[in-house]
Structure formats: structure tokens, C-alpha cells
Design an enzyme around this catalytic site. Structure first.
Site, PDB file in Angstrom:
ATOM      1  N   TYR A  25     134.008  87.092  98.260  1.00  0.00           N
ATOM      2  CA  TYR A  25     135.280  86.686  98.899  1.00  0.00           C
ATOM      3  C   TYR A  25     135.889  85.519  98.114  1.00  0.00           C
ATOM      4  O   TYR A  25     135.707  84.345  98.473  1.00  0.00           O
ATOM      5  CB  TYR A  25     135.022  86.257 100.352  1.00  0.00           C
ATOM      6  CG  TYR A  25     134.239  87.266 101.173  1.00  0.00           C
ATOM      7  CD1 TYR A  25     134.799  88.496 101.523  1.00  0.00           C
ATOM      8  CD2 TYR A  25     132.943  86.983 101.615  1.00  0.00           C
ATOM      9  CE1 TYR A  25     134.088  89.423 102.273  1.00  0.00           C
ATOM     10  CE2 TYR A  25     132.227  87.903 102.376  1.00  0.00           C
ATOM     11  CZ  TYR A  25     132.808  89.109 102.700  1.00  0.00           C
ATOM     12  OH  TYR A  25     132.094  90.014 103.451  1.00  0.00           O
ATOM     13  N   TRP A  31     139.205  82.189 109.619  1.00  0.00           N
ATOM     14  CA  TRP A  31     138.228  81.567 110.537  1.00  0.00           C
ATOM     15  C   TRP A  31     137.049  80.990 109.780  1.00  0.00           C
ATOM     16  O   TRP A  31     136.427  80.036 110.240  1.00  0.00           O
ATOM     17  CB  TRP A  31     137.865  82.474 111.703  1.00  0.00           C
ATOM     18  CG  TRP A  31     137.002  83.685 111.492  1.00  0.00           C
ATOM     19  CD1 TRP A  31     136.919  84.452 110.381  1.00  0.00           C
ATOM     20  CD2 TRP A  31     136.118  84.272 112.471  1.00  0.00           C
ATOM     21  NE1 TRP A  31     136.052  85.496 110.606  1.00  0.00           N
ATOM     22  CE2 TRP A  31     135.545  85.412 111.873  1.00  0.00           C
ATOM     23  CE3 TRP A  31     135.757  83.961 113.780  1.00  0.00           C
ATOM     24  CZ2 TRP A  31     134.632  86.233 112.541  1.00  0.00           C
ATOM     25  CZ3 TRP A  31     134.849  84.777 114.448  1.00  0.00           C
ATOM     26  CH2 TRP A  31     134.295  85.888 113.834  1.00  0.00           C
ATOM     27  N   ASP A  32     136.779  81.522 108.588  1.00  0.00           N
ATOM     28  CA  ASP A  32     135.765  80.882 107.732  1.00  0.00           C
ATOM     29  C   ASP A  32     136.125  79.417 107.523  1.00  0.00           C
ATOM     30  O   ASP A  32     135.255  78.532 107.616  1.00  0.00           O
ATOM     31  CB  ASP A  32     135.696  81.562 106.362  1.00  0.00           C
ATOM     32  CG  ASP A  32     135.237  83.006 106.425  1.00  0.00           C
ATOM     33  OD1 ASP A  32     135.988  83.838 106.956  1.00  0.00           O
ATOM     34  OD2 ASP A  32     134.112  83.298 105.955  1.00  0.00           O
ATOM     35  N   TYR A  77     138.460  91.192  93.914  1.00  0.00           N
ATOM     36  CA  TYR A  77     138.499  91.498  95.345  1.00  0.00           C
ATOM     37  C   TYR A  77     139.544  92.563  95.608  1.00  0.00           C
ATOM     38  O   TYR A  77     140.632  92.558  95.006  1.00  0.00           O
ATOM     39  CB  TYR A  77     138.830  90.238  96.165  1.00  0.00           C
ATOM     40  CG  TYR A  77     138.912  90.526  97.648  1.00  0.00           C
ATOM     41  CD1 TYR A  77     137.747  90.603  98.406  1.00  0.00           C
ATOM     42  CD2 TYR A  77     140.139  90.749  98.275  1.00  0.00           C
ATOM     43  CE1 TYR A  77     137.808  90.898  99.773  1.00  0.00           C
ATOM     44  CE2 TYR A  77     140.205  91.041  99.627  1.00  0.00           C
ATOM     45  CZ  TYR A  77     139.032  91.116 100.375  1.00  0.00           C
ATOM     46  OH  TYR A  77     139.098  91.410 101.713  1.00  0.00           O
ATOM     47  N   GLY A 164     137.602  89.783 112.977  1.00  0.00           N
ATOM     48  CA  GLY A 164     136.489  89.010 112.433  1.00  0.00           C
ATOM     49  C   GLY A 164     135.226  89.862 112.411  1.00  0.00           C
ATOM     50  O   GLY A 164     134.480  89.853 111.453  1.00  0.00           O
ATOM     51  N   ASP A 166     134.605  92.814 111.648  1.00  0.00           N
ATOM     52  CA  ASP A 166     135.353  93.853 110.934  1.00  0.00           C
ATOM     53  C   ASP A 166     134.932  95.308 111.145  1.00  0.00           C
ATOM     54  O   ASP A 166     135.755  96.188 111.234  1.00  0.00           O
ATOM     55  CB  ASP A 166     135.243  93.609 109.429  1.00  0.00           C
ATOM     56  CG  ASP A 166     135.859  92.305 108.993  1.00  0.00           C
ATOM     57  OD1 ASP A 166     136.353  91.546 109.818  1.00  0.00           O
ATOM     58  OD2 ASP A 166     135.827  92.053 107.770  1.00  0.00           O
ATOM     59  N   TYR A 358     127.069  95.861 107.838  1.00  0.00           N
ATOM     60  CA  TYR A 358     128.133  94.913 108.226  1.00  0.00           C
ATOM     61  C   TYR A 358     128.602  95.121 109.669  1.00  0.00           C
ATOM     62  O   TYR A 358     129.228  96.143 109.980  1.00  0.00           O
ATOM     63  CB  TYR A 358     129.268  95.177 107.228  1.00  0.00           C
ATOM     64  CG  TYR A 358     130.358  94.153 107.054  1.00  0.00           C
ATOM     65  CD1 TYR A 358     130.080  92.836 106.749  1.00  0.00           C
ATOM     66  CD2 TYR A 358     131.693  94.556 107.123  1.00  0.00           C
ATOM     67  CE1 TYR A 358     131.112  91.938 106.526  1.00  0.00           C
ATOM     68  CE2 TYR A 358     132.736  93.668 106.900  1.00  0.00           C
ATOM     69  CZ  TYR A 358     132.429  92.349 106.610  1.00  0.00           C
ATOM     70  OH  TYR A 358     133.462  91.472 106.388  1.00  0.00           O
ATOM     71  N   TRP A 359     128.314  94.169 110.542  1.00  0.00           N
ATOM     72  CA  TRP A 359     128.789  94.134 111.930  1.00  0.00           C
ATOM     73  C   TRP A 359     128.344  95.315 112.784  1.00  0.00           C
ATOM     74  O   TRP A 359     128.898  95.550 113.838  1.00  0.00           O
ATOM     75  CB  TRP A 359     130.319  93.987 111.997  1.00  0.00           C
ATOM     76  CG  TRP A 359     130.796  92.623 111.560  1.00  0.00           C
ATOM     77  CD1 TRP A 359     131.478  92.327 110.406  1.00  0.00           C
ATOM     78  CD2 TRP A 359     130.628  91.364 112.225  1.00  0.00           C
ATOM     79  NE1 TRP A 359     131.731  90.973 110.330  1.00  0.00           N
ATOM     80  CE2 TRP A 359     131.219  90.368 111.428  1.00  0.00           C
ATOM     81  CE3 TRP A 359     130.010  90.988 113.450  1.00  0.00           C
ATOM     82  CZ2 TRP A 359     131.226  89.004 111.790  1.00  0.00           C
ATOM     83  CZ3 TRP A 359     130.023  89.640 113.803  1.00  0.00           C
ATOM     84  CH2 TRP A 359     130.622  88.666 112.981  1.00  0.00           C
ATOM     85  N   GLU A 402     124.871  85.980 104.435  1.00  0.00           N
ATOM     86  CA  GLU A 402     126.039  86.320 105.253  1.00  0.00           C
ATOM     87  C   GLU A 402     125.605  86.866 106.612  1.00  0.00           C
ATOM     88  O   GLU A 402     126.169  86.508 107.648  1.00  0.00           O
ATOM     89  CB  GLU A 402     126.877  87.355 104.484  1.00  0.00           C
ATOM     90  CG  GLU A 402     128.223  87.667 105.096  1.00  0.00           C
ATOM     91  CD  GLU A 402     128.975  88.726 104.287  1.00  0.00           C
ATOM     92  OE1 GLU A 402     128.412  89.290 103.321  1.00  0.00           O
ATOM     93  OE2 GLU A 402     130.138  89.017 104.638  1.00  0.00           O
TER      94      GLU A 402
HETATM   95  C1  DGY Z   1     136.276  91.956 103.776  1.00  0.00           C
HETATM   96  O1  DGY Z   1     136.771  92.124 102.660  1.00  0.00           O
HETATM   97  O2  DGY Z   1     135.326  92.589 104.230  1.00  0.00           O
HETATM   98  C2  DGY Z   1     136.873  90.904 104.589  1.00  0.00           C
HETATM   99  O3  DGY Z   1     136.070  90.476 105.602  1.00  0.00           O
HETATM  100  C3  DGY Z   1     138.185  91.389 105.098  1.00  0.00           C
HETATM  101  O4  DGY Z   1     138.846  90.303 105.599  1.00  0.00           O
END
Ligand code: DGY
Length: 439
Positions: A25, A31-32, A77, A164, A166, A358-359, A402
Site C-alpha cells: 500500500y 482509517w490507517d 499499486y 475497511g 474489504d 483477507y477479511w 497485516e
Molecule cells: C486494497 O488495495 O486492498 C485496499 O485495502 C483497498 O483500499
């Protein structure tokens, strides 16, 4: 751990703001930046104000605070600023490029938390609170004016990246409802799944849908009213609204501290009351004893248990029975044994639970930090202690990753997921250790 966490924040600092992780990133995230500012306030107090100020340089004229501010170009990115295409938007700020969506509004409670630290007692901080207060009011007002079409006191998110959380399975059905006729295949443009294990990241099929939404927002010129009319994705999210509710309380305290005029104080009081009541009225499922998000387009709750369902504790809106029901879920379906790490992002008995993606199952430090404070405010001190201890144990064994695999017996080398040297994990490790006071 304090030295290591400070080193992570130093490594990721870029002259005015902090990257969540240079690897994955490479810009400033919304929010980070809030959680990072809190960590900086402990160990690099001179940088905390700069962190928040840098993010708010990206605030739009309509009050929206974008989820990414692209202060400097970076080509590692996707999707970058050209894909977001916000340059022609008349109400975006001059001189800085941004994405076109927002993220959970954490800043008011972050400002409250920092105010109790030594930095909070300085004249610089007193001046900064007066400076940032109108920007925070504008941020909250944007949400109430443009994201609450039914005037319920609950705001909706336009994209899972706004949540957030995601890649949570609660967004799957809404994403699947997207018409893909004109959607492009973006799999070859992605960078994230080449830099960390692809199994830890969202799938290409998901990214196709994420970008279909971005293309729609572009076509709508980022006008909220048009997006609300045309988009298949309008979700009233539990975490987002709980963060808003908690920040409303802090904003009210801040309004009084800066002697805001009575009309404004009354406006914030109304936000506080309405959102707190609406969280219980719309998200609480009395039969299952849990809070679920609501899909405004489909007109129904999304009955999947995720860690966001505990955050009404952080918003401080639960009665005794609700607190008991949540505590039962936390120690059963979210942690089937005492040796599981709290708190998995999805309950382990959900068919979509995936302990490494992820999440969709892993433990996140920022959710644990909010959950910890919610449990403490609710008098659930033992559980709060366990959440804190589990968070610090995972980071002690594996580092400031993370996210983390919650399963018992996971060897330290496999515990950390996504990217390492993650800034908010480092920042909140610092707050967990250096400020024992509840929020
Ligand atoms: C990502 O690239 O996964 C970010 O969290 C999107 O904001």
C-alpha cells in the site's frame, strides 16, 4: 516490542505521512492514518499532527474524506489515481490526487484518545483540535447528508473498500448482483496478489466486480445521489456505523471543548442519539442475538456473523442482555476452543470462513483494539484482557503483520498473513502497551 513497533513506523514514514506498508500500500490510506497517528502520538509525537493533516489535505469540498490520498506517484499499486479518474470532479481538492470513496470515520475518537496523552496537553495540540474540528464536522455531515437516503440515522457504503473490512463475505451477494456485461478483466493489472501470497488476497473474480463499481462511480461523476440511484451496492455496514457512532460521541466532547456554537452542538447531539438508536433498531437480530448489516438494495439483513457484529460494544449502544449474547458468540462460534486467537473476522462456523484470506477469517489488530475497548466499557474485563493478550501474543510470536491465522497450533512462521511491517499493527501494539486507560 515497543522498539520494533517504533522501527516499523519509522521505516514506513515518508516526510509527512505514513504508508500502511511500502510493499502493498504505497500511498496514504484514510482509517490507517487515524490508527497510525495514535501510535505516533506515543513515540514520535511531532509526527502525529502531520499524519492527520496530510490525510485531510485530500478532503473533498463536499466533506468526503477519500480512502486513499496519492501524495506522490507510485506504480506498484492497482487501482491508482488514473483508474479512479477523480481529476475532473469539481469538488475534489486542488493540488492532490485522491480516490473517490471514503472509509470508516475514526478521527474524532482518535483525537479524543490522543488528547489524554502528553502530546494532548501541549498548546500545539490545543490549536490543532480547533483546526481539525470543522473538518471532522464536515466529514460527518457529508455522511448524514449524502449517505442516509431514508433519513434513518444510518449511513450506507458504496463499495466494500469503504467498509475497511474489504473482502468480508457479507458483501458477496451485493457484488454478485453487479451486471458484468461491460466489466473489464483486471486480473493482469493487479499487483497485490503478486507481492503477497495470492491465497491471502481477494480473487480475480472479486476484483472484476470491485472495478466495475469504480467504473460506475466514474460514469456518475462521483455524485452521491446518482450513485444511490444506479448502483447495485448500497450496504448499511455495522462496523462503519459503529465507528461513526463512537466518533459522534467524541465529536460532541470536542465541540464542547472548543466552545462550538449551540446549534452545532445540538446537531451533533442528534447524530449521537439517532445513530445509536438505529444500530439497535435495524442491525440487531434478537433471535440470533447478534448484529448484522443491511442490504438497502435487496431490502434485507445479511445474516453472516463477522467480527463487525461485536462493534456495537465499541459504540456503547448495547443493553445487558445484548452484551451477554455477544460474549457468548465471542467464546463459542468465533473461538471454538480457548486456544484459538480472538477475534476471527468471520465466525468459524460460517461456510465462508477461510482462516488465511483477507477479511474472511483472519484476526485484525484494529478490530481487536476497538473490540477490547468495547468489552472494557461493557464491564467484560476478562474477555477484554484475552483480546489484548491474544493480539500481543500473535505480534510477539510473528511480528507486526497485516492479519493473523486464528487457528490453534499455527506455527509462528505461518501465523502472519498479508504483508509484514504493517503500520497500524505497530501503532496499536504501542497504544495497547503504553496506554492502559479504557476509551
Ligand atoms: C486494497 O488495495 O486492498 C485496499 O485495502 C483497498 O483500499
Amino acid at each position: 516490542m515497543i522498539e520494533a513497533a517504533t522501527a516499523t513506523l519509522d521505516r514506513n514514514w515518508r516526510d509527512g505521512y505514513t504508508l500502511p506498508s511500502p510493499n502493498l500500500y504505497p500511498f496514504q490510506w484514510n482509517w490507517d492514518a487515524g490508527f497510525i497517528a495514535l501510535g505516533l502520538a506515543h513515540v514520535r509525537p511531532g509526527r502525529a499532527i502531520a499524519e492527520i493533516r496530510s490525510l485531510f489535505r485530500g478532503q473533498w469540498g463536499n466533506g468526503m474524506v477519500p480512502h486513499i490520498v496519492f501524495h506522490r506517484p507510485a506504480d506498484n499499486y492497482f487501482p491508482g489515481p488514473d483508474v479512479w479518474g477523480t481529476d475532473p470532479v469539481p469538488f475534489r481538492p486542488a493540488g492532490v490526487r485522491t480516490s473517490g470513496i471514503t472509509q470508516p470515520p475514526v478521527f474524532a475518537f482518535i483525537v479524543e484518545r490522543i488528547s489524554a496523552l502528553p502530546l494532548g496537553l501541549t498548546p500545539e495540540w490545543a490549536a490543532f483540535r480547533r483546526e481539525i474540528f470543522p473538518a471532522l464536522v464536515a466529514q460527518h455531515r457529508h455522511l448524514y447528508r449524502h449517505r442516509d437516503p431514508l433519513n434513518e440515522g444510518l449511513v450506507y457504503i458504496q463499495h466494500n473498500w469503504e467498509a475497511g473490512t474489504d473482502n468480508s463475505p457479507v458483501y458477496d451477494a451485493a457484488l454478485e448482483a453487479i451486471d458484468l456485461t461491460h466489466a473489464r478483466d483486471v486480473s493482469s493489472l493487479r499487483r497485490d496478489n503478486r507481492k503477497v501470497a495470492a491465497a491471502h488476497r481477494p480473487t480475480d473474480a472479486s476484483y472484476r466486480r470491485y472495478l466495475a463499481l469504480v467504473d460506475l462511480f466514474n460514469a456518475c461523476g462521483y455524485r452521491d445521489a446518482e450513485i444511490a440511484e444506479r448502483s447495485p451496492f448500497l450496504i448499511q455496514d455495522v462496523l462503519f456505523n459503529c465507528v461513526l457512532a463512537r466518533s459522534n460521541r467524541s465529536l460532541l466532547a470536542l465541540a464542547r471543548a472548543v466552545n462550538a456554537e449551540a446549534g452545532l452542538v445540538a446537531e451533533i447531539e442528534r447524530w449521537c442519539e439517532r445513530t445509536s438508536a438505529a444500530i439497535n433498531a435495524k442491525f440487531w437480530d434478537g433471535q440470533r442475538g447478534f448484529y448484522f448489516p443491511y442490504d438497502l438494495r435487496a431490502g434485507r439483513r445479511i445474516p453472516i456473523k463477522t467480527s463487525s457484529g461485536f462493534l456495537p460494544l465499541f459504540a456503547q449502544v448495547c443493553d445487558a442482555e445484548q452484551r451477554r449474547a455477544l460474549a457468548r458468540h465471542l467464546t463459542s462460534s468465533f473461538a471454538p476452543g480457548a486456544d484459538w486467537l480472538l477475534c476471527p473476522s468471520v465466525a468459524t462456523d460460517e461456510p465462508t470462513f477461510d482462516p488465511v484470506r483477507y477479511w474472511r477469517g483472519p484476526v485484525w489488530v484494529n478490530v481487536n483494539w476497538m473490540l477490547h475497548h468495547g468489552l472494557r466499557q461493557s464491564g467484560l474485563d476478562d474477555l477484554a484482557g484475552r483480546v489484548r493478550a491474544d493480539t500481543l501474543r500473535a505480534m510477539g510470536a510473528a511480528g507486526r503483520w497485516e492479519y493473523f491465522d486464528p487457528r490453534p497450533g499455527t506455527p509462528p512462521a505461518a501465523l502472519g498473513l498479508g504483508t509484514d511491517e504493517f503500520s497500524w499493527s505497530a501503532a496499536l501494539a504501542l497504544d495497547f502497551q503504553l496506554n492502559p486507560a479504557p476509551l
